[in-house]
Design a protein around this motif. Structure first.
Motif, PDB file in Angstrom:
ATOM      1  N   THR A  69      45.404 -23.416  88.894  1.00 54.66           N
ATOM      2  CA  THR A  69      44.810 -22.604  90.186  1.00 54.66           C
ATOM      3  C   THR A  69      44.560 -23.146  90.593  1.00 54.66           C
ATOM      4  O   THR A  69      45.565 -22.759  92.004  1.00 54.66           O
ATOM      5  CB  THR A  69      43.553 -21.339  89.759  1.00 54.66           C
ATOM      6  N   ASN A  74      43.043 -22.317  98.501  1.00 57.42           N
ATOM      7  CA  ASN A  74      41.744 -21.637  98.149  1.00 57.42           C
ATOM      8  C   ASN A  74      40.972 -20.553  98.408  1.00 57.42           C
ATOM      9  O   ASN A  74      41.603 -19.338  97.706  1.00 57.42           O
ATOM     10  CB  ASN A  74      40.497 -22.573  97.177  1.00 57.42           C
ATOM     11  N   ARG A 104      41.825 -16.512  97.716  1.00 52.52           N
ATOM     12  CA  ARG A 104      41.149 -15.585  96.999  1.00 52.52           C
ATOM     13  C   ARG A 104      40.420 -14.637  97.688  1.00 52.52           C
ATOM     14  O   ARG A 104      40.026 -13.857  98.150  1.00 52.52           O
ATOM     15  CB  ARG A 104      39.626 -16.336  96.448  1.00 52.52           C
ATOM     16  N   TRP A 146      42.543 -11.478  97.790  1.00 46.11           N
ATOM     17  CA  TRP A 146      42.532 -10.052  96.689  1.00 46.11           C
ATOM     18  C   TRP A 146      41.387 -10.069  97.144  1.00 46.11           C
ATOM     19  O   TRP A 146      40.797  -8.665  96.911  1.00 46.11           O
ATOM     20  CB  TRP A 146      42.896 -10.363  96.139  1.00 46.11           C
ATOM     21  N   LEU A 147      39.825 -10.710  98.141  1.00 46.17           N
ATOM     22  CA  LEU A 147      38.380 -10.033  97.442  1.00 46.17           C
ATOM     23  C   LEU A 147      38.269  -9.175  98.746  1.00 46.17           C
ATOM     24  O   LEU A 147      37.617  -8.634  98.664  1.00 46.17           O
ATOM     25  CB  LEU A 147      37.649 -11.684  98.287  1.00 46.17           C
ATOM     26  N   ASP A 162      35.299  -8.567  85.720  1.00 46.99           N
ATOM     27  CA  ASP A 162      36.186  -9.115  85.586  1.00 46.99           C
ATOM     28  C   ASP A 162      37.437  -9.282  84.578  1.00 46.99           C
ATOM     29  O   ASP A 162      37.085  -9.996  83.215  1.00 46.99           O
ATOM     30  CB  ASP A 162      36.063 -10.439  86.650  1.00 46.99           C
ATOM     31  N   CYS A 197      40.697 -12.509  83.003  1.00 45.88           N
ATOM     32  CA  CYS A 197      40.180 -13.398  83.742  1.00 45.88           C
ATOM     33  C   CYS A 197      40.615 -14.924  83.802  1.00 45.88           C
ATOM     34  O   CYS A 197      39.723 -15.503  84.486  1.00 45.88           O
ATOM     35  CB  CYS A 197      39.000 -12.885  84.517  1.00 45.88           C
ATOM     36  N   SER A 252      38.182 -16.946  88.846  1.00 42.99           N
ATOM     37  CA  SER A 252      38.013 -15.636  90.005  1.00 42.99           C
ATOM     38  C   SER A 252      36.694 -14.896  89.499  1.00 42.99           C
ATOM     39  O   SER A 252      36.039 -14.267  90.609  1.00 42.99           O
ATOM     40  CB  SER A 252      39.107 -14.887  89.686  1.00 42.99           C
ATOM     41  N   THR A 253      35.942 -15.151  88.584  1.00 46.75           N
ATOM     42  CA  THR A 253      34.510 -14.509  88.404  1.00 46.75           C
ATOM     43  C   THR A 253      33.567 -14.819  89.272  1.00 46.75           C
ATOM     44  O   THR A 253      32.969 -14.328  89.976  1.00 46.75           O
ATOM     45  CB  THR A 253      33.776 -14.656  86.739  1.00 46.75           C
ATOM     46  N   TYR A 295      34.076 -16.459  92.390  1.00 46.75           N
ATOM     47  CA  TYR A 295      34.135 -16.329  94.182  1.00 46.75           C
ATOM     48  C   TYR A 295      33.641 -14.725  93.951  1.00 46.75           C
ATOM     49  O   TYR A 295      33.036 -14.481  94.913  1.00 46.75           O
ATOM     50  CB  TYR A 295      36.140 -15.312  94.180  1.00 46.75           C
ATOM     51  N   LEU A 296      33.730 -13.519  92.778  1.00 47.75           N
ATOM     52  CA  LEU A 296      33.597 -12.564  92.575  1.00 47.75           C
ATOM     53  C   LEU A 296      31.972 -12.365  93.362  1.00 47.75           C
ATOM     54  O   LEU A 296      31.106 -11.975  94.110  1.00 47.75           O
ATOM     55  CB  LEU A 296      34.251 -11.901  91.598  1.00 47.75           C
ATOM     56  N   SER A 316      32.826 -11.839  82.531  1.00 50.29           N
ATOM     57  CA  SER A 316      34.138 -12.359  83.144  1.00 50.29           C
ATOM     58  C   SER A 316      34.543 -11.272  81.100  1.00 50.29           C
ATOM     59  O   SER A 316      33.873 -11.725  80.232  1.00 50.29           O
ATOM     60  CB  SER A 316      34.125 -13.735  82.755  1.00 50.29           C
TER      61      SER A 316
END
Length: 219
Positions: free
Chosen positions: A147, A165, A169, A172-173, A194, A197, A202-203, A205-206, A218
């Motif tokens: 990624t 990154n 990221r 979309w965040l 999430d 995932c 991504s989790t 970052y969330l 996740s």
């Protein structure tokens, strides 16, 4: 996944945020999924994911992959190119992979795994560079450097992997945050699910983006 979402009464926005009809969505929660458009049930046995399609290109790729000697050469060559490209961008691909595979992930998995869980066949079939499919340990260990490499390729002008990154990221965040502010009536986010995932990059970052969430899961 689509069948599960449909039975739950959920639909997805273009940004991947799932919405429940009034009275059915858990209060103060946000669900992120790798889906777009209304969720449509897909039941029964599938030979391949519905999204794989039957285009001439997909049939050609399928025929090449089915020819084992050629597939083996393609796999080795493409894998080496991907890893070398990542390492040229200062992504320690092999080092990151080794760290995961030499950790206690196997012991953790044995403690939490559900023996009754049956995975769809297409997750276990050879895919990309993985003979054991995308649910193999090597695929999981290489997910994060992969990624990072994708982010760097998407933002080639970024001065660092971290900045690439952040840009990828962040887009979309921010979209999720805007959607939440528009439709939630300023409710605080308490839970995040999430969906789709992978290994949970991504989790993380969330969780950082929405620190008010007490449960970030996740799936």
């Amino acid at each position: 996944m689509a069948a599960i979402l449909a039975r739950a009464g959920a639909t997805a926005t273009a940004g991947g945020v799932l919405l429940w009809p009034t009275g059915r969505r858990p209060r103060n929660s946000v669900v992120v999924a790798a889906v777009t458009g209304p969720a449509v049930p897909q039941e029964g046995e599938l030979e391949r994911p519905a999204w794989s399609g039957e285009t001439p290109l997909s049939r050609l790729v399928g025929a090449l992959i089915a020819f084992k000697p050629l597939y083996s050469l393609m796999k080795l060559a493409s894998r080496e190119v991907i890893i070398r490209t990542a390492e040229k961008s200062n992504i320690p691909w092999r080092e990151m992979t080794k760290k995961v595979l030499e950790s206690d992930v196997y012991e953790v998995f044995e403690r939490i795994r559900d023996p009754s869980l049956v995975y769809p066949d297409y997750y276990l079939n050879p895919f990309h560079a993985y003979d054991e499919g995308n649910l193999s340990w090597v695929a999981a260990a290489e997910a994060e450097p992969a990624t990072m490499s994708i982010a760097k390729r998407a933002i080639p002008g970024a001065p660092s992997i971290e900045e690439a990154n952040r840009i990828v990221r962040g887009s979309w965040l921010n979209a999720i945050e805007e959607h939440h502010l528009k439709y939630s009536r300023n409710c605080q986010i308490n839970d995040i699910l999430d969906i789709g995932c992978s290994v949970g990059v991504s989790t993380r970052y969330l969780a950082e983006k929405f620190p008010s969430a007490k449960a970030v899961v996740s799936a």
